[in-house]
Design a protein around this motif. Sequence first.
Motif, PDB file in Angstrom:
ATOM      1  N   ALA A 217       2.446 -13.179  19.417  1.00 12.34           N
ATOM      2  CA  ALA A 217       3.985 -13.717  19.101  1.00 12.34           C
ATOM      3  C   ALA A 217       3.822 -15.470  19.468  1.00 12.34           C
ATOM      4  O   ALA A 217       4.188 -16.008  18.871  1.00 12.34           O
ATOM      5  CB  ALA A 217       4.690 -14.296  20.651  1.00 12.34           C
ATOM      6  N   ALA A 218       2.094 -15.982  19.904  1.00 15.65           N
ATOM      7  CA  ALA A 218       1.383 -16.789  20.337  1.00 15.65           C
ATOM      8  C   ALA A 218       1.764 -17.496  18.955  1.00 15.65           C
ATOM      9  O   ALA A 218       1.175 -18.599  18.885  1.00 15.65           O
ATOM     10  CB  ALA A 218       0.533 -16.849  21.206  1.00 15.65           C
ATOM     11  N   GLY A 221       4.815 -17.965  16.658  1.00 18.33           N
ATOM     12  CA  GLY A 221       5.269 -19.144  17.541  1.00 18.33           C
ATOM     13  C   GLY A 221       4.351 -20.852  18.238  1.00 18.33           C
ATOM     14  O   GLY A 221       5.463 -21.341  18.758  1.00 18.33           O
ATOM     15  N   SER A 222       3.170 -20.854  17.757  1.00 20.73           N
ATOM     16  CA  SER A 222       2.627 -21.987  18.210  1.00 20.73           C
ATOM     17  C   SER A 222       2.747 -23.170  17.030  1.00 20.73           C
ATOM     18  O   SER A 222       2.884 -23.281  15.236  1.00 20.73           O
ATOM     19  CB  SER A 222       0.877 -21.502  18.590  1.00 20.73           C
ATOM     20  OG  SER A 222       0.237 -22.797  18.513  1.00 20.73           O
ATOM     21  N   SER A 223       2.785 -23.943  17.785  1.00 24.97           N
ATOM     22  CA  SER A 223       2.866 -25.765  16.378  1.00 24.97           C
ATOM     23  C   SER A 223       1.614 -25.541  15.761  1.00 24.97           C
ATOM     24  O   SER A 223       2.082 -25.990  14.488  1.00 24.97           O
ATOM     25  CB  SER A 223       3.078 -26.836  17.215  1.00 24.97           C
ATOM     26  OG  SER A 223       2.370 -26.965  18.612  1.00 24.97           O
ATOM     27  N   PHE A 224       0.722 -24.977  16.503  1.00 22.27           N
ATOM     28  CA  PHE A 224      -1.017 -24.696  15.168  1.00 22.27           C
ATOM     29  C   PHE A 224      -0.471 -24.072  13.983  1.00 22.27           C
ATOM     30  O   PHE A 224      -1.507 -24.132  12.794  1.00 22.27           O
ATOM     31  CB  PHE A 224      -1.552 -24.581  15.926  1.00 22.27           C
ATOM     32  CG  PHE A 224      -1.973 -25.155  17.184  1.00 22.27           C
ATOM     33  CD1 PHE A 224      -3.189 -26.113  16.488  1.00 22.27           C
ATOM     34  CD2 PHE A 224      -2.204 -25.494  18.839  1.00 22.27           C
ATOM     35  CE1 PHE A 224      -3.977 -27.544  17.350  1.00 22.27           C
ATOM     36  CE2 PHE A 224      -2.448 -26.027  19.154  1.00 22.27           C
ATOM     37  CZ  PHE A 224      -3.363 -27.436  18.590  1.00 22.27           C
ATOM     38  N   PHE A 225       0.398 -23.037  14.603  1.00 25.57           N
ATOM     39  CA  PHE A 225       0.569 -22.411  12.730  1.00 25.57           C
ATOM     40  C   PHE A 225       1.388 -23.176  11.992  1.00 25.57           C
ATOM     41  O   PHE A 225       1.170 -22.789  10.675  1.00 25.57           O
ATOM     42  CB  PHE A 225       1.704 -20.819  13.539  1.00 25.57           C
ATOM     43  CG  PHE A 225       1.713 -20.019  12.370  1.00 25.57           C
ATOM     44  CD1 PHE A 225       1.109 -19.035  11.702  1.00 25.57           C
ATOM     45  CD2 PHE A 225       2.780 -19.924  11.334  1.00 25.57           C
ATOM     46  CE1 PHE A 225       1.188 -18.729  10.296  1.00 25.57           C
ATOM     47  CE2 PHE A 225       3.528 -18.897  10.681  1.00 25.57           C
ATOM     48  CZ  PHE A 225       1.896 -18.357   9.767  1.00 25.57           C
ATOM     49  N   VAL A 226       2.364 -23.853  12.574  1.00 22.91           N
ATOM     50  CA  VAL A 226       3.011 -25.186  11.508  1.00 22.91           C
ATOM     51  C   VAL A 226       2.615 -25.338  10.222  1.00 22.91           C
ATOM     52  O   VAL A 226       2.522 -25.404   9.587  1.00 22.91           O
ATOM     53  CB  VAL A 226       4.385 -25.440  11.904  1.00 22.91           C
ATOM     54  CG1 VAL A 226       4.419 -26.045  11.389  1.00 22.91           C
ATOM     55  CG2 VAL A 226       4.896 -24.660  13.017  1.00 22.91           C
ATOM     56  N   VAL A 227       0.813 -26.159  11.264  1.00 27.29           N
ATOM     57  CA  VAL A 227       0.269 -27.012  10.970  1.00 27.29           C
ATOM     58  C   VAL A 227      -0.656 -26.676   9.894  1.00 27.29           C
ATOM     59  O   VAL A 227      -0.616 -26.838   8.542  1.00 27.29           O
ATOM     60  CB  VAL A 227      -1.167 -27.523  11.845  1.00 27.29           C
ATOM     61  CG1 VAL A 227      -2.384 -28.535  11.015  1.00 27.29           C
ATOM     62  CG2 VAL A 227      -0.228 -28.840  12.605  1.00 27.29           C
ATOM     63  N   ARG A 228      -0.990 -24.688   9.886  1.00 28.16           N
ATOM     64  CA  ARG A 228      -1.554 -23.983   8.989  1.00 28.16           C
ATOM     65  C   ARG A 228      -1.434 -23.818   7.869  1.00 28.16           C
ATOM     66  O   ARG A 228      -1.280 -23.686   6.998  1.00 28.16           O
ATOM     67  CB  ARG A 228      -2.443 -22.882  10.007  1.00 28.16           C
ATOM     68  CG  ARG A 228      -3.255 -22.272   9.283  1.00 28.16           C
ATOM     69  CD  ARG A 228      -4.462 -21.105   9.990  1.00 28.16           C
ATOM     70  NE  ARG A 228      -4.785 -19.956   9.065  1.00 28.16           N
ATOM     71  CZ  ARG A 228      -5.398 -19.209   9.125  1.00 28.16           C
ATOM     72  NH1 ARG A 228      -4.909 -18.241   9.600  1.00 28.16           N
ATOM     73  NH2 ARG A 228      -6.285 -18.847   8.184  1.00 28.16           N
ATOM     74  N   LEU A 229       0.073 -23.249   8.041  1.00 27.46           N
ATOM     75  CA  LEU A 229       1.159 -22.832   7.372  1.00 27.46           C
ATOM     76  C   LEU A 229       1.043 -24.198   6.344  1.00 27.46           C
ATOM     77  O   LEU A 229       0.991 -23.479   5.281  1.00 27.46           O
ATOM     78  CB  LEU A 229       2.574 -22.205   8.189  1.00 27.46           C
ATOM     79  CG  LEU A 229       3.357 -21.715   6.991  1.00 27.46           C
ATOM     80  CD1 LEU A 229       3.212 -20.488   5.705  1.00 27.46           C
ATOM     81  CD2 LEU A 229       4.654 -21.486   7.065  1.00 27.46           C
ATOM     82  N   VAL A 230       1.769 -25.094   6.654  1.00 28.00           N
ATOM     83  CA  VAL A 230       2.052 -26.623   5.784  1.00 28.00           C
ATOM     84  C   VAL A 230       1.099 -27.263   4.961  1.00 28.00           C
ATOM     85  O   VAL A 230       0.800 -27.502   3.707  1.00 28.00           O
ATOM     86  CB  VAL A 230       3.091 -27.427   6.214  1.00 28.00           C
ATOM     87  CG1 VAL A 230       2.850 -28.542   5.555  1.00 28.00           C
ATOM     88  CG2 VAL A 230       3.620 -26.708   6.723  1.00 28.00           C
ATOM     89  N   PHE A 272      -6.803 -18.039  17.112  1.00 26.32           N
ATOM     90  CA  PHE A 272      -7.562 -16.671  17.214  1.00 26.32           C
ATOM     91  C   PHE A 272      -8.386 -16.785  19.077  1.00 26.32           C
ATOM     92  O   PHE A 272      -7.861 -15.424  19.451  1.00 26.32           O
ATOM     93  CB  PHE A 272      -8.809 -17.183  16.132  1.00 26.32           C
ATOM     94  CG  PHE A 272      -9.820 -15.996  16.398  1.00 26.32           C
ATOM     95  CD1 PHE A 272      -9.245 -14.861  15.911  1.00 26.32           C
ATOM     96  CD2 PHE A 272     -10.490 -15.801  17.063  1.00 26.32           C
ATOM     97  CE1 PHE A 272     -10.487 -14.169  16.311  1.00 26.32           C
ATOM     98  CE2 PHE A 272     -11.525 -14.653  17.595  1.00 26.32           C
ATOM     99  CZ  PHE A 272     -11.762 -13.985  16.872  1.00 26.32           C
ATOM    100  N   TYR A 273      -8.832 -17.162  19.163  1.00 22.14           N
ATOM    101  CA  TYR A 273      -9.718 -18.177  20.899  1.00 22.14           C
ATOM    102  C   TYR A 273      -7.765 -18.088  21.547  1.00 22.14           C
ATOM    103  O   TYR A 273      -7.672 -17.345  22.721  1.00 22.14           O
ATOM    104  CB  TYR A 273      -9.981 -19.126  20.758  1.00 22.14           C
ATOM    105  CG  TYR A 273     -11.484 -18.994  20.135  1.00 22.14           C
ATOM    106  CD1 TYR A 273     -12.215 -17.854  20.428  1.00 22.14           C
ATOM    107  CD2 TYR A 273     -11.746 -19.455  19.046  1.00 22.14           C
ATOM    108  CE1 TYR A 273     -13.435 -17.334  19.849  1.00 22.14           C
ATOM    109  CE2 TYR A 273     -12.935 -19.222  18.412  1.00 22.14           C
ATOM    110  CZ  TYR A 273     -14.220 -18.126  18.822  1.00 22.14           C
ATOM    111  OH  TYR A 273     -14.869 -18.001  17.647  1.00 22.14           O
ATOM    112  N   SER A 274      -6.914 -18.775  21.389  1.00 21.78           N
ATOM    113  CA  SER A 274      -6.142 -18.776  22.038  1.00 21.78           C
ATOM    114  C   SER A 274      -4.843 -17.896  22.434  1.00 21.78           C
ATOM    115  O   SER A 274      -4.295 -17.865  23.742  1.00 21.78           O
ATOM    116  CB  SER A 274      -5.198 -20.517  21.892  1.00 21.78           C
ATOM    117  OG  SER A 274      -4.551 -20.623  21.146  1.00 21.78           O
TER     118      SER A 274
END
Length: 283
Positions: A217-218, A221-230, A272-274
């Motif tokens: 979920a973390a 659901g993170s904005s960092f994942f949006v950055v990575r995806l796009v 990965f860490y957070s």
Amino acid sequence: MGTWEFPLVLFTVFGQWAIGLTLAITLVEYMFGSSLNEAALKKLRMGGIAVLPLVGLGMIFSVFHLGQPLSAIRAISNFGTAKLSMEILAFVIVGVLALIYSYMWWKTPSNASKKLVGLAVSVVGLIAIIISSQVYTLPARLAWNSWQTTAAFVLTALLLGSVSVAFLLSKTEGEAGEKVRKTLGIFVGVSVVLVGLVLGSFAQTYGASAEQSAAVAATFGSSFFVVRLVIGILLPMVFAGHFIGNQKSSSTFAALALVGVVLGELSGRILFYSSVMGQYPWF
């Protein structure tokens, strides 16, 4: 910031980038070295020289993770019994080989034996990445204790390396240039697809345990994942499509793809860490 483990983010990503860059350059040399023009070889030379600074920066960043940086030498005192000590020793060996490799590209770029050194850096580097991933495969941390950790670390190297060389050779002319671009496009595309498969596999672990569900979920659901995806997945996939179709990409587009992948992999490593460290205390 504390749960990001930023020094480790930089150490692992930059170290893996250097290894992937060496691997991609070495593959291009073995496959197309005799047909590349002088301009393309000069571009590869830039990449070869960059290997040592990337390894060096990664190792410097890693020291800032220690509570007492001046006592860093003690980290290898348990070699043979501690995975962390083995990781440090492995990357020291990679650093020595990277020094030789980058020096050869700088001083003797026409020396054919540098391909053998590049092969050595690649093989030892991949072993170092696997050892590094095993530092985190702890039974007590279910979100890390999986083949996905090793796969993610290796794929960071492959994706960053292939996109970096694709950027360097994006303007290569002639029939050889077309073959190189198409091959690099395939490398990038396959790497991105494999990254997506690992992420999909990780998502399916939701519900395996409370910690695992929280980590998934973390992550998603993170904005960092949006950055990575796009910019770290979708953008390089478009870039790969251009190369596979033998369409010349502008230097600006190639640079954007490289920057996007670097930021995407940094974002992915932060997650990965957070996603695990953010759950502390665990008991």
